[in-house]
Design a protein around this motif. Sequence first.
Motif, mmCIF file in Angstrom:
data_model
loop_
_atom_site.group_PDB
_atom_site.id
_atom_site.type_symbol
_atom_site.label_atom_id
_atom_site.label_comp_id
_atom_site.label_asym_id
_atom_site.label_seq_id
_atom_site.Cartn_x
_atom_site.Cartn_y
_atom_site.Cartn_z
ATOM 1 N N ILE A 1 33.380 62.298 35.538
ATOM 2 C CA ILE A 1 33.443 62.695 34.128
ATOM 3 C C ILE A 1 32.122 62.292 33.478
ATOM 4 C CG2 ILE A 1 34.675 62.467 31.940
ATOM 5 C CD1 ILE A 1 37.147 61.562 33.639
ATOM 6 N N GLU A 2 31.258 63.270 33.252
ATOM 7 C CA GLU A 2 29.937 63.020 32.659
ATOM 8 C C GLU A 2 30.119 63.083 31.141
ATOM 9 O OE1 GLU A 2 27.486 65.005 36.403
ATOM 10 O OE2 GLU A 2 28.237 66.270 34.796
ATOM 11 N N PHE A 3 30.327 61.913 30.520
ATOM 12 C CA PHE A 3 30.862 61.910 29.148
ATOM 13 C C PHE A 3 29.813 61.854 28.046
ATOM 14 C CE2 PHE A 3 30.610 57.473 30.275
ATOM 15 C CZ PHE A 3 30.378 56.795 29.097
ATOM 16 N N GLU B 1 36.941 60.570 22.921
ATOM 17 C CA GLU B 1 37.911 59.828 23.743
ATOM 18 C C GLU B 1 39.041 60.755 24.205
ATOM 19 O OE1 GLU B 1 40.978 56.638 22.401
ATOM 20 O OE2 GLU B 1 39.110 55.554 22.814
ATOM 21 N N ILE C 1 37.880 62.895 27.071
ATOM 22 C CA ILE C 1 37.786 62.115 28.309
ATOM 23 C C ILE C 1 39.172 61.914 28.918
ATOM 24 C CG2 ILE C 1 37.159 59.859 29.285
ATOM 25 C CD1 ILE C 1 34.963 59.743 27.031
ATOM 26 N N CYS D 1 40.894 63.136 32.551
ATOM 27 C CA CYS D 1 41.662 62.279 33.459
ATOM 28 C C CYS D 1 43.012 62.910 33.776
ATOM 29 C CB CYS D 1 41.879 60.898 32.850
ATOM 30 S SG CYS D 1 40.380 59.914 32.693
ATOM 31 N N LEU E 1 33.409 57.398 35.223
ATOM 32 C CA LEU E 1 32.848 57.684 33.895
ATOM 33 C C LEU E 1 31.342 57.447 33.973
ATOM 34 C CD1 LEU E 1 35.384 55.938 31.481
ATOM 35 C CD2 LEU E 1 35.405 58.271 32.339
ATOM 36 N N GLN E 2 30.592 58.542 33.919
ATOM 37 C CA GLN E 2 29.146 58.463 34.081
ATOM 38 C C GLN E 2 28.455 58.989 32.831
ATOM 39 O OE1 GLN E 2 26.728 61.044 36.977
ATOM 40 N NE2 GLN E 2 26.784 59.060 37.982
ATOM 41 N N TYR F 1 28.310 54.572 22.454
ATOM 42 C CA TYR F 1 29.450 54.012 23.179
ATOM 43 C C TYR F 1 29.208 52.506 23.335
ATOM 44 C CZ TYR F 1 31.172 58.672 24.161
ATOM 45 O OH TYR F 1 31.668 59.939 24.016
ATOM 46 N N LEU G 1 32.716 52.829 36.560
ATOM 47 C CA LEU G 1 31.760 53.064 35.478
ATOM 48 C C LEU G 1 30.365 53.262 36.066
ATOM 49 C CD1 LEU G 1 32.887 50.327 32.902
ATOM 50 C CD2 LEU G 1 33.374 52.776 32.824
ATOM 51 N N SER H 1 34.297 67.119 34.375
ATOM 52 C CA SER H 1 33.835 67.305 32.993
ATOM 53 C C SER H 1 34.222 68.696 32.492
ATOM 54 C CB SER H 1 32.313 67.167 32.922
ATOM 55 O OG SER H 1 31.890 65.980 33.547
#
Length: 348
Positions: A56-58, A85, A88, A92, A105-106, A113, A136, A297
């Motif tokens: 997940i490239e947040f 959020e 994200i 998930c 989470l990248q 953040y 992470l 993502s």
Amino acid sequence: MEIAEKLIKTHSLTRKEALELLKYWEDPATAAKLVQAAEEIRRKYYGDKVFTRGLIEFTNYCKNNCYYCGIRCGNSHAARYRLTEEEILDCCKSGYDLGFRTFVLQGGEDPFYTDEKVAGLVKKIKASYPDCAVTLSIGEKTKEAYRLFRQAGADRYLLRHETANEKHYGKLHPPAMSLKVRKQCLYDLKELGYQVGAGFMVGSPGQTMECLAEDLVFLQELRPEMVGIGPFIPHHDTEFAGEPAGSVKLTLFLLSVIRILLPQVLLPATTALGTMDQKGREKGLAAGANVVMPNLSPVKNRKQYDLYDNKICTGEEAAECRECLGRRVASAGYRLVSERGDFAGAKD
């Protein structure tokens, strides 16, 4: 060939021995010997299992200006985004339904953040999916921040060291960043009980065989649970735009070497490998890798997380096409599994 035999027998290399071994990276007989040994070792510890990590490239905001990276703060052409959020957590949920049991989470080092926000997010994910691992990959933080994330439930942390050679590190990063700090972060993470991931780009500008030998020695010292390597791929909005890409063949050789050096390591067949070679990930698995990291993502943001040019982010890379990925893994003689895929040497 004697040096390859020595590596296979002892699972260790001095810097001098690593340099000697690297002379043979284009020799088919040496590569074949290392691939066979790497394959036997990964099957001993992991069988035919290939683990998936839902990436997940947040955020693609970053306060750093690493010279090779497409999302560096100095790139004014990058189309910036941050996931909320809620977005994200939606990633998930869809990932969990698809069978993912690790979420990665990248993001860039994004001051928006805060440590508290990240810790709160980790807590929510762990509360919703207690059977899942949370990884992470958000760069250099203080030891206190890493402790906070760990207490919130983070299991793993990915932080590529990029190069173990100080001079080379300075060629890839601005003066404000240092290899000493990067290494200290990795040792802090180890001390706090994370499963730690390090790694480097193969063929990055200024890299020599001496640099690669130092990388291999450093990995032996650190003994990370995960190692991510992939060929360097230039990005058009960096000062390395005109540099040649790294070698797939050398990357595969190094995957086998790392599998033998660190027998129980979790070793991804990276997106960069798949970008450089249509069968890159299958070749990576054959060379000793046992992890793939498809993208969870939102589709609308995938192209914006633009670390390097031509990054694959649709088709098989899309989490929605997990079946396609499963078939590709099966074609290489392995089996995609739905489990957390912890480090084989984990004490718990």
